[in-house]
Design a protein around this motif. Structure first.
Motif, PDB file in Angstrom:
ATOM      1  N   VAL A 158       0.838  -1.198   0.000  1.00  0.00           N
ATOM      2  CA  VAL A 158       0.000   0.000   0.000  1.00  0.00           C
ATOM      3  C   VAL A 158       0.873   1.249   0.000  1.00  0.00           C
ATOM      4  O   VAL A 158       1.803   1.368   0.811  1.00  0.00           O
ATOM      5  CB  VAL A 158      -0.928   0.028   1.229  1.00  0.00           C
ATOM      6  N   GLU A 159       0.573   2.172  -0.885  1.00  0.00           N
ATOM      7  CA  GLU A 159       1.154   3.513  -0.822  1.00  0.00           C
ATOM      8  C   GLU A 159       0.126   4.412  -0.148  1.00  0.00           C
ATOM      9  O   GLU A 159      -0.906   4.738  -0.734  1.00  0.00           O
ATOM     10  CB  GLU A 159       1.469   4.039  -2.215  1.00  0.00           C
ATOM     11  N   THR A 160       0.389   4.782   1.088  1.00  0.00           N
ATOM     12  CA  THR A 160      -0.559   5.605   1.840  1.00  0.00           C
ATOM     13  C   THR A 160      -0.420   7.049   1.388  1.00  0.00           C
ATOM     14  O   THR A 160       0.567   7.719   1.690  1.00  0.00           O
ATOM     15  CB  THR A 160      -0.313   5.487   3.352  1.00  0.00           C
ATOM     16  N   VAL A 161      -1.415   7.539   0.640  1.00  0.00           N
ATOM     17  CA  VAL A 161      -1.349   8.896   0.105  1.00  0.00           C
ATOM     18  C   VAL A 161      -2.175   9.870   0.929  1.00  0.00           C
ATOM     19  O   VAL A 161      -2.052  11.095   0.751  1.00  0.00           O
ATOM     20  CB  VAL A 161      -1.808   8.935  -1.366  1.00  0.00           C
ATOM     21  N   LEU A 162      -3.018   9.349   1.827  1.00  0.00           N
ATOM     22  CA  LEU A 162      -3.884  10.217   2.623  1.00  0.00           C
ATOM     23  C   LEU A 162      -4.299   9.476   3.882  1.00  0.00           C
ATOM     24  O   LEU A 162      -4.608   8.284   3.830  1.00  0.00           O
ATOM     25  CB  LEU A 162      -5.136  10.594   1.818  1.00  0.00           C
ATOM     26  N   VAL A 163      -4.272  10.177   5.015  1.00  0.00           N
ATOM     27  CA  VAL A 163      -4.845   9.670   6.263  1.00  0.00           C
ATOM     28  C   VAL A 163      -5.976  10.617   6.629  1.00  0.00           C
ATOM     29  O   VAL A 163      -5.784  11.837   6.676  1.00  0.00           O
ATOM     30  CB  VAL A 163      -3.797   9.605   7.389  1.00  0.00           C
ATOM     31  N   ARG A 175      -2.990  14.742   5.328  1.00  0.00           N
ATOM     32  CA  ARG A 175      -4.037  14.484   6.310  1.00  0.00           C
ATOM     33  C   ARG A 175      -5.294  15.280   5.943  1.00  0.00           C
ATOM     34  O   ARG A 175      -5.201  16.372   5.391  1.00  0.00           O
ATOM     35  CB  ARG A 175      -3.565  14.873   7.718  1.00  0.00           C
ATOM     36  N   SER A 176      -6.440  14.697   6.292  1.00  0.00           N
ATOM     37  CA  SER A 176      -7.707  15.340   5.954  1.00  0.00           C
ATOM     38  C   SER A 176      -8.726  15.059   7.049  1.00  0.00           C
ATOM     39  O   SER A 176      -8.953  13.902   7.415  1.00  0.00           O
ATOM     40  CB  SER A 176      -8.233  14.804   4.615  1.00  0.00           C
ATOM     41  N   LEU A 177      -9.328  16.128   7.572  1.00  0.00           N
ATOM     42  CA  LEU A 177     -10.340  15.994   8.611  1.00  0.00           C
ATOM     43  C   LEU A 177     -11.577  16.848   8.327  1.00  0.00           C
ATOM     44  O   LEU A 177     -12.693  16.437   8.618  1.00  0.00           O
ATOM     45  CB  LEU A 177      -9.745  16.379   9.975  1.00  0.00           C
ATOM     46  N   ALA A 178     -11.399  18.024   7.736  1.00  0.00           N
ATOM     47  CA  ALA A 178     -12.487  19.000   7.636  1.00  0.00           C
ATOM     48  C   ALA A 178     -13.452  18.662   6.508  1.00  0.00           C
ATOM     49  O   ALA A 178     -13.053  18.456   5.356  1.00  0.00           O
ATOM     50  CB  ALA A 178     -11.919  20.391   7.425  1.00  0.00           C
ATOM     51  N   ASN A 179     -14.733  18.630   6.838  1.00  0.00           N
ATOM     52  CA  ASN A 179     -15.812  18.617   5.861  1.00  0.00           C
ATOM     53  C   ASN A 179     -16.266  20.067   5.640  1.00  0.00           C
ATOM     54  O   ASN A 179     -15.534  21.003   5.978  1.00  0.00           O
ATOM     55  CB  ASN A 179     -16.954  17.724   6.345  1.00  0.00           C
ATOM     56  N   ARG A 218      -7.909  22.098   9.430  1.00  0.00           N
ATOM     57  CA  ARG A 218      -7.814  22.090   7.969  1.00  0.00           C
ATOM     58  C   ARG A 218      -6.795  21.103   7.437  1.00  0.00           C
ATOM     59  O   ARG A 218      -6.981  20.538   6.363  1.00  0.00           O
ATOM     60  CB  ARG A 218      -7.496  23.510   7.476  1.00  0.00           C
ATOM     61  N   PHE A 219      -5.689  20.912   8.108  1.00  0.00           N
ATOM     62  CA  PHE A 219      -4.632  19.997   7.695  1.00  0.00           C
ATOM     63  C   PHE A 219      -4.258  20.235   6.224  1.00  0.00           C
ATOM     64  O   PHE A 219      -4.132  21.377   5.796  1.00  0.00           O
ATOM     65  CB  PHE A 219      -5.035  18.542   7.979  1.00  0.00           C
ATOM     66  N   ASP A 220      -4.113  19.148   5.427  1.00  0.00           N
ATOM     67  CA  ASP A 220      -3.617  19.285   4.054  1.00  0.00           C
ATOM     68  C   ASP A 220      -4.719  19.314   3.008  1.00  0.00           C
ATOM     69  O   ASP A 220      -4.519  19.844   1.912  1.00  0.00           O
ATOM     70  CB  ASP A 220      -2.661  18.120   3.731  1.00  0.00           C
ATOM     71  N   LEU A 221      -5.873  18.711   3.326  1.00  0.00           N
ATOM     72  CA  LEU A 221      -6.940  18.578   2.341  1.00  0.00           C
ATOM     73  C   LEU A 221      -8.292  18.658   3.043  1.00  0.00           C
ATOM     74  O   LEU A 221      -8.531  17.936   4.014  1.00  0.00           O
ATOM     75  CB  LEU A 221      -6.821  17.232   1.611  1.00  0.00           C
ATOM     76  N   ALA A 222      -9.158  19.522   2.559  1.00  0.00           N
ATOM     77  CA  ALA A 222     -10.528  19.603   3.074  1.00  0.00           C
ATOM     78  C   ALA A 222     -11.466  18.921   2.082  1.00  0.00           C
ATOM     79  O   ALA A 222     -11.197  18.857   0.884  1.00  0.00           O
ATOM     80  CB  ALA A 222     -10.940  21.056   3.269  1.00  0.00           C
TER      81      ALA A 222
END
Length: 378
Positions: free
Chosen positions: A167-172, A206-210, A221-225
């Motif tokens: 697995v290449e983990t591209v997003l958590v 990393r991504s948390l925000a909807n 916000r981290f890296d990706l919303a």
């Protein structure tokens, strides 16, 4: 901009209602969210046929606005969307993969969101059999108890890196349960849990925000919303004024008008009995079109600045409104959602949320799409 009355008068009249989707407004909402993200990338959540509005129109509009990462819920949605996206665009499947779907997903250039150790094992095994690491997101459960790896499963991966050999983990990522309530203590608790769990996994974006999470403080916000409802004009939360531009106009056509005397029963079950002589209008939209039965005897439609209350139960193909002095005639269009009848107000009147209103919209409407550059198209 949304259609003017003159534009709308030119519609065919063969359908019971008209659904107008302003693609330019979606693009402007996307850019508004990019500005709000403060440097984080912004994806487009286009699951459920772009929240009922037509992913084949919405996804290209988002691409034109600069979006390069997309999320859907199911692999079938991703397979339909993939041909509409350029090779460089990322496409993630939020629900992960059912057993046996791994090879089709990989061959199609789609990235699963791995939500369990079983999904991780199957994806990694395929990668090893192909002699390469396959890109995927890993979702952790930061407290919502829906999908994602539980803390003990994250620890199992951290203590045995071989589980991720293929697995290449591209997003958590994880998902916020209460972000639409900015002061809810669960937000801070989930943020802390996510940071702890993500630190145990391979380094990745990393991504948390909807949608609502984007309007919490910058720590979320981290890296990706991953906004969804805000793209389509829904309020990110109910506490502050809605900063998003309306996207949808939903109009129903008048079938007929009538005068009824006092004590006349109105609609199924006579849930309303006229307490005076009334002028009524029957509209050619009902719960088969996604206008929820829970809106019976609640809420209103709008016509030329007048609010016309819904009276009686919503039927499969029609609703009844009190027309009063409104100059309504058969064939006229009234707003269910529009400048004087907001999406969120319609949801509140039906005792639900804007998400359900949009995703419930049926396929009998005449659909019109407006573009910022190309005007309106059927």
């Amino acid at each position: 901009m949304l259609l003017s009355p003159a534009d709308r008068a030119g519609s065919t009249g063969s359908s019971g209602g008209v659904l107008t989707v302003d693609l330019g407004a979606i693009q402007r909402n996307y850019r508004r969210l990019v500005a709000q993200a403060g440097g984080a990338a912004v994806a487009g959540v286009v699951k459920a046929d772009a929240y009922g509005l037509g992913v084949e129109r919405v996804a290209p509009a988002l691409l034109e606005a600069g979006c390069r990462t997309f999320f859907v819920a199911h692999l079938t949605e991703a397979l339909a969307l993939r041909p509409l996206l350029p090779d460089g665009a990322e496409l993630f499947v939020l629900n992960g993969l059912l057993p046996g779907d791994e090879r089709l997903c990989a061959e199609s250039g789609i990235r699963p969101v791995l939500n369990s150790l079983e999904q991780v094992a199957a994806w990694s095994a395929l990668g090893l059999s192909l002699g390469r690491r396959l890109p995927a997101a890993i979702q952790v459960d930061s407290g919502m108890s829906r999908v994602g790896l539980a803390p003990q499963e994250v620890e199992a991966l951290a203590s045995d890196p071989a589980r991720l050999a293929g697995v290449e983990t591209v997003l958590v990522m994880s998902h916020l349960a209460c972000a639409d309530e900015p002061d809810h203590p669960a937000n801070a608790a989930q943020l802390a849990a996510f940071e702890t769990l993500a630190a145990r996994l391979p380094a990745a974006r990393r991504s948390l925000a909807n949608s609502a999470g984007l309007f919490l403080d910058a720590r979320f916000r981290f890296d990706l919303a991953r906004p969804g409802i805000a793209l389509y004009g829904g309020a990110p939360n109910a506490v502050r004024p809605n900063p998003m531009e309306p996207v949808v106009r939903l109009e129903a056509r008048v079938i007929q008008t009538r005068e009824v005397p006092a004590r006349a029963g109105i609609g199924y079950g006579f849930s309303v009995v006229a307490d005076r002589p009334m002028r009524l209008a029957t509209l050619s939209v009902g719960y088969a079109d996604g206008w929820l039965r829970s809106a019976s005897n609640r809420g209103a439609v709008a016509f030329q600045g007048r609010r016309l209350p819904i009276v009686g139960r919503v039927s499969m193909d029609s609703i009844i409104v009190e027309a009063g002095e409104a100059a309504l005639a058969p064939g006229d269009l009234v707003d269910l959602i529009g400048p004087e009848a907001s999406l969120d107000a319609a949801a509140e009147a039906a005792g639900t949320i804007s998400y359900e209103i949009l995703t419930a919209l049926g396929h009998r409407y005449e659909r019109r799409y407006l573009s910022a550059n190309k005007g309106d198209r059927p």
